[in-house]
Scaffold this motif. Structure first.
Motif, PDB file in Angstrom:
ATOM      1  N   ARG A 147      26.374  27.079  87.764  1.00  0.00           N
ATOM      2  CA  ARG A 147      27.337  25.979  87.884  1.00  0.00           C
ATOM      3  C   ARG A 147      28.619  26.330  87.152  1.00  0.00           C
ATOM      4  O   ARG A 147      28.587  26.855  86.047  1.00  0.00           O
ATOM      5  N   ARG A 148      29.726  26.005  87.790  1.00  0.00           N
ATOM      6  CA  ARG A 148      31.038  26.356  87.233  1.00  0.00           C
ATOM      7  C   ARG A 148      31.878  25.094  87.141  1.00  0.00           C
ATOM      8  O   ARG A 148      31.935  24.299  88.072  1.00  0.00           O
ATOM      9  N   PHE A 149      32.540  24.944  85.999  1.00  0.00           N
ATOM     10  CA  PHE A 149      33.393  23.788  85.755  1.00  0.00           C
ATOM     11  C   PHE A 149      34.764  24.248  85.283  1.00  0.00           C
ATOM     12  O   PHE A 149      34.885  25.211  84.529  1.00  0.00           O
ATOM     13  N   LEU A 150      35.790  23.529  85.724  1.00  0.00           N
ATOM     14  CA  LEU A 150      37.136  23.704  85.203  1.00  0.00           C
ATOM     15  C   LEU A 150      37.433  22.491  84.332  1.00  0.00           C
ATOM     16  O   LEU A 150      37.023  21.376  84.660  1.00  0.00           O
ATOM     17  N   ILE A 151      38.133  22.726  83.233  1.00  0.00           N
ATOM     18  CA  ILE A 151      38.450  21.647  82.303  1.00  0.00           C
ATOM     19  C   ILE A 151      39.967  21.472  82.298  1.00  0.00           C
ATOM     20  O   ILE A 151      40.713  22.380  81.917  1.00  0.00           O
ATOM     21  N   GLY A 152      40.414  20.315  82.739  1.00  0.00           N
ATOM     22  CA  GLY A 152      41.841  20.023  82.801  1.00  0.00           C
ATOM     23  C   GLY A 152      42.452  19.850  81.417  1.00  0.00           C
ATOM     24  O   GLY A 152      41.746  19.738  80.407  1.00  0.00           O
TER      25      GLY A 152
END
Length: 144
Positions: free
Chosen positions: A6-11
């Protein structure tokens, strides 16, 4: 048992966004085909999480890593920079493992460590907990 990546981007506002692996792979192969206008001109934190599954249920985090992605003025991933940082990270680990100590050498070649450091980050405890909750599906994340 199985695993899920799982991959997440953090704004910049610490909001988590889920990034599908297939989309990230397309961004790497052809950055112009998958721009992310939300992140135009930004450096964005990324979290990669490998989750162990029992059936389809996440049971534990096996590994996590944290990188920084840069997006140009069109929202396209600067893959060249990401690739250089990942290569430098791998090289710095390999160099450290294979280095033969030389007490007469007073020069430290640390360029790979500096390049790699520019492409990584360390989450706070609270952010790491939120990433884990998102990886377990306990909190919702917008898909980008």
């Amino acid at each position: 048992m199985g695993i899920s990546f799982r991959r997440f981007l953090i704004g910049s506002d610490d909001r988590l966004y889920r990034l599908a692996n297939a989309k990230f792979n397309r961004m790497i192969r052809e950055p112009s085909s998958e721009p992310l206008p939300l992140f135009t001109g930004q450096r964005v934190r990324m979290a990669d999480v490998i989750v162990e599954l029992d059936g389809r249920t996440p049971v534990r985090i096996l590994r996590d890593s944290f990188a920084i992605l840069e997006f140009d003025g069109k929202g396209q991933l600067d893959f060249g920079k990401f690739e250089r940082q990942q290569f430098a990270l791998a090289s710095s680990v390999i160099d450290a493992a294979l280095a033969v100590p030389d007490p007469d050498n007073k020069v430290v070649y640390a360029i790979n460590r500096f390049v790699a450091h520019g492409g990584s980050w360390n989450p706070t405890y609270a952010m790491k907990r939120r990433i884990e909750q998102a990886a377990f599906g306990e909190i919702a994340c917008r898909l980008v």
